[in-house]
Scaffold this motif. Structure first.
Motif, PDB file in Angstrom:
ATOM      1  N   UNK A  18      41.660  40.799  49.829  1.00  0.00           N
ATOM      2  CA  UNK A  18      41.685  42.310  49.028  1.00  0.00           C
ATOM      3  C   UNK A  18      40.147  42.866  49.067  1.00  0.00           C
ATOM      4  N   UNK A  19      40.433  43.798  49.883  1.00  0.00           N
ATOM      5  CA  UNK A  19      38.934  44.560  50.100  1.00  0.00           C
ATOM      6  C   UNK A  19      38.101  44.942  49.285  1.00  0.00           C
ATOM      7  N   UNK A  20      36.901  44.829  49.241  1.00  0.00           N
ATOM      8  CA  UNK A  20      35.781  45.169  48.137  1.00  0.00           C
ATOM      9  C   UNK A  20      34.774  45.549  48.847  1.00  0.00           C
ATOM     10  N   UNK A  24      33.555  39.893  49.308  1.00  0.00           N
ATOM     11  CA  UNK A  24      33.521  38.584  48.406  1.00  0.00           C
ATOM     12  C   UNK A  24      34.599  37.640  49.152  1.00  0.00           C
ATOM     13  N   UNK A  25      33.922  36.360  49.202  1.00  0.00           N
ATOM     14  CA  UNK A  25      34.828  35.346  49.962  1.00  0.00           C
ATOM     15  C   UNK A  25      35.122  34.168  49.232  1.00  0.00           C
ATOM     16  N   UNK A  26      35.155  34.621  47.834  1.00  0.00           N
ATOM     17  CA  UNK A  26      35.491  33.498  46.949  1.00  0.00           C
ATOM     18  C   UNK A  26      37.001  33.161  46.901  1.00  0.00           C
ATOM     19  N   UNK A  41      37.276  36.174  34.731  1.00  0.00           N
ATOM     20  CA  UNK A  41      35.700  36.064  34.599  1.00  0.00           C
ATOM     21  C   UNK A  41      34.814  36.680  35.846  1.00  0.00           C
ATOM     22  N   UNK A  42      35.689  36.127  37.135  1.00  0.00           N
ATOM     23  CA  UNK A  42      34.918  36.574  38.355  1.00  0.00           C
ATOM     24  C   UNK A  42      35.043  38.052  38.731  1.00  0.00           C
ATOM     25  N   UNK A  43      36.116  38.771  38.261  1.00  0.00           N
ATOM     26  CA  UNK A  43      36.416  40.174  38.520  1.00  0.00           C
ATOM     27  C   UNK A  43      35.677  40.984  37.676  1.00  0.00           C
ATOM     28  N   UNK A  48      33.084  44.311  38.317  1.00  0.00           N
ATOM     29  CA  UNK A  48      32.541  45.251  37.336  1.00  0.00           C
ATOM     30  C   UNK A  48      33.926  45.627  36.725  1.00  0.00           C
ATOM     31  N   UNK A  49      34.955  44.938  36.821  1.00  0.00           N
ATOM     32  CA  UNK A  49      36.201  45.355  36.210  1.00  0.00           C
ATOM     33  C   UNK A  49      36.055  45.109  34.487  1.00  0.00           C
TER      34      UNK A  49
END
Length: 66
Positions: A18-20, A24-26, A41-43, A48-49
């Protein structure tokens, strides 16, 4: 005679799909609930969600079986 517990199926979500802006490579994997909790938690912390029910449902739709 004890019953053998059925192992829970593993799920995963991979940020690389999912492009960002952060590239991110998690990748997160585990049970569905573990992955959803960690992905929310990561998002929030990395992307910044806002932590909302809608975000959780969107992430649930992205989960893939391993």
């Amino acid at each position: 005679m004890s019953a053998t517990p059925t192992p829970q199926k593993r799920k995963s979500v991979d940020c690389r799909e999912y492009p960002s802006e952060k590239n991110c490579s998690l990748k997160i994997s585990g049970t569905e609930n573990e992955v959803l909790d960690a992905a929310v938690q990561h998002a929030v912390s990395a992307h910044g969600h806002e932590n909302t029910d809608e975000l959780r449902e969107q992430l649930r739709q992205l989960l893939k079986n391993e």
